[in-house]
Design a protein around this motif. Structure first.
Motif, PDB file in Angstrom:
ATOM      1  N   LYS A  28      35.075  17.424  63.748  1.00  0.00           N
ATOM      2  CA  LYS A  28      34.309  18.672  63.809  1.00  0.00           C
ATOM      3  C   LYS A  28      33.579  18.962  62.505  1.00  0.00           C
ATOM      4  N   GLU A  29      33.570  17.966  61.612  1.00  0.00           N
ATOM      5  CA  GLU A  29      32.880  18.162  60.338  1.00  0.00           C
ATOM      6  C   GLU A  29      31.379  18.347  60.570  1.00  0.00           C
ATOM      7  N   ILE A  30      30.793  19.301  59.875  1.00  0.00           N
ATOM      8  CA  ILE A  30      29.353  19.549  59.982  1.00  0.00           C
ATOM      9  C   ILE A  30      28.728  19.371  58.600  1.00  0.00           C
ATOM     10  N   SER A  31      27.645  18.635  58.537  1.00  0.00           N
ATOM     11  CA  SER A  31      26.988  18.394  57.245  1.00  0.00           C
ATOM     12  C   SER A  31      26.481  19.714  56.677  1.00  0.00           C
ATOM     13  N   PRO A  32      26.781  20.023  55.426  1.00  0.00           N
ATOM     14  CA  PRO A  32      26.286  21.252  54.817  1.00  0.00           C
ATOM     15  C   PRO A  32      24.755  21.248  54.748  1.00  0.00           C
ATOM     16  N   PHE A  33      24.210  22.446  54.727  1.00  0.00           N
ATOM     17  CA  PHE A  33      22.763  22.625  54.680  1.00  0.00           C
ATOM     18  C   PHE A  33      22.140  21.841  53.524  1.00  0.00           C
ATOM     19  N   LYS A  34      22.764  21.916  52.348  1.00  0.00           N
ATOM     20  CA  LYS A  34      22.188  21.261  51.175  1.00  0.00           C
ATOM     21  C   LYS A  34      22.174  19.738  51.317  1.00  0.00           C
ATOM     22  N   ASN A  35      23.138  19.193  52.033  1.00  0.00           N
ATOM     23  CA  ASN A  35      23.137  17.740  52.243  1.00  0.00           C
ATOM     24  C   ASN A  35      21.915  17.299  53.036  1.00  0.00           C
ATOM     25  N   VAL A  36      21.534  18.106  54.018  1.00  0.00           N
ATOM     26  CA  VAL A  36      20.351  17.787  54.818  1.00  0.00           C
ATOM     27  C   VAL A  36      19.104  17.835  53.941  1.00  0.00           C
ATOM     28  N   ILE A  37      19.006  18.866  53.126  1.00  0.00           N
ATOM     29  CA  ILE A  37      17.836  19.004  52.249  1.00  0.00           C
ATOM     30  C   ILE A  37      17.769  17.850  51.260  1.00  0.00           C
ATOM     31  N   ASP A  38      18.874  17.605  50.567  1.00  0.00           N
ATOM     32  CA  ASP A  38      18.895  16.555  49.540  1.00  0.00           C
ATOM     33  C   ASP A  38      18.560  15.181  50.121  1.00  0.00           C
ATOM     34  N   SER A  39      18.942  14.961  51.363  1.00  0.00           N
ATOM     35  CA  SER A  39      18.690  13.666  51.999  1.00  0.00           C
ATOM     36  C   SER A  39      17.238  13.500  52.426  1.00  0.00           C
ATOM     37  N   ASN A  40      16.492  14.608  52.458  1.00  0.00           N
ATOM     38  CA  ASN A  40      15.118  14.532  52.940  1.00  0.00           C
ATOM     39  C   ASN A  40      14.077  14.946  51.906  1.00  0.00           C
ATOM     40  N   VAL A  41      14.487  15.014  50.631  1.00  0.00           N
ATOM     41  CA  VAL A  41      13.540  15.403  49.575  1.00  0.00           C
ATOM     42  C   VAL A  41      12.328  14.479  49.574  1.00  0.00           C
ATOM     43  N   TYR A  42      12.564  13.179  49.738  1.00  0.00           N
ATOM     44  CA  TYR A  42      11.460  12.214  49.653  1.00  0.00           C
ATOM     45  C   TYR A  42      11.082  11.639  51.023  1.00  0.00           C
ATOM     46  N   SER A  43      11.510  12.289  52.089  1.00  0.00           N
ATOM     47  CA  SER A  43      11.089  11.839  53.425  1.00  0.00           C
ATOM     48  C   SER A  43       9.717  12.436  53.726  1.00  0.00           C
TER      49      SER A  43
END
Length: 281
Positions: free
Chosen positions: A179-194
């Motif tokens: 049931k782990e959910i990725s934190p909001f900041k993880n999503v942002i940090d992973s897409n900075v250069y996308s």
């Protein structure tokens, strides 16, 4: 672009809940970054064409020599024709309940492992090719023992992959019921250069664009467009100053789709063009 609820749009009898479901999917034109709400875990057995999926923190691309197991969630799908004028795959859906039943039956413990990635890439072989050919939505809707057969097919492919990939696959299966959910900041940090648009990043966060912007400002004290652009341009400046790379080499890597737009943004921020800063070395 509307959100597609899958597999619901493929199920004819929506009154009867289905824990396992097969669908033969065909398409005759490319679809880029379609928004998909996947409510069941799913095997994508690609037979003709290419597929790319963007997740909250990563992306994966596969061809017909590979299959993909996807965790349920909100994803962006790109499905492309290859050399033929059709895209064809077989989709095999299964519920968390069926997965839990399987893990209880065949593995030692059913505890949720920390999810690392929401997908598992499967390299096809002769056995998997034969298995894919045995799957057909027609067979599993008109057959007297359809439900029983589907459970056997589900266990067959799961057991084969457990044998093929060992603990790596077993741990992945356990992570699907986490049931782990990725934190909001993880999503942002992973897409900075996308090169995803803000609306697409918001979708991966399960938010509307307006909610995403409000949440972003609360977290980062800056609008998302400005924050992302500043970091992308700063990264570009570092690359241009510390290497032999040119603007044409890096603009895609740092999240720009267009060299001209990148050059204009860079000069507006730093007062010098990417070409001139490269020449200063």
């Amino acid at each position: 672009m509307p959100i597609e609820n899958i597999p619901e749009i493929y199920i004819q009898n929506k009154k009867t809940p289905q824990d396992i479901f097969v669908y033969d999917f065909r398409m005759t034109s490319d679809v880029v970054k379609s928004k998909v709400n996947l409510s069941m875990n799913m095997f994508s057995f690609l037979q003709v064409g290419k597929k790319q999926v963007h997740f909250a923190g990563t992306s994966v691309a596969v061809n017909k020599a590979q299959s993909l197991l996807l965790k349920k969630g909100n994803w962006l799908w790109t499905e492309l024709l290859d050399t033929e004028a059709i895209y064809y795959c077989k989709l095999f859906f299964f519920s968390e309940k069926k997965l839990t039943d399987f893990l209880s039956k065949y593995t030692n413990n059913v505890k949720p492992y920390q999810e690392e990635v929401p997908y598992f890439v499967i390299e096809n072989d002769d056995y998997i090719a034969t298995f894919i050919n045995s799957l057909s939505s027609g067979t599993f809707t008109s057959h007297r023992y359809s439900d029983a057969l589907l459970v056997l097919k589900f266990e067959e492919i799961m057991l084969y992959l457990l044998n093929k990939y060992g603990n790596k696959f077993e741990y992945y299966l356990h992570s699907l019921i986490s049931k782990e959910i990725s934190p909001f900041k993880n999503v942002i940090d992973s897409n900075v250069y996308s090169n995803l648009k803000l609306e697409e990043i918001a979708f991966l966060c399960n938010m509307s664009l307006s909610t995403f912007k409000r949440h972003f400002i609360n977290e980062y004290n800056e609008p998302p467009g400005k924050w992302l652009q500043d970091r992308r341009l700063q990264k570009a400046k570092e690359l241009l100053q510390s290497s032999e790379l040119k603007a044409s080499d890096i603009y895609l890597e740092i999240g720009y789709n267009n060299l001209s737009n990148f050059s204009i943004a860079f000069k507006n921020k730093f007062g010098i063009s990417p070409t001139d800063i490269s020449n200063l070395k």
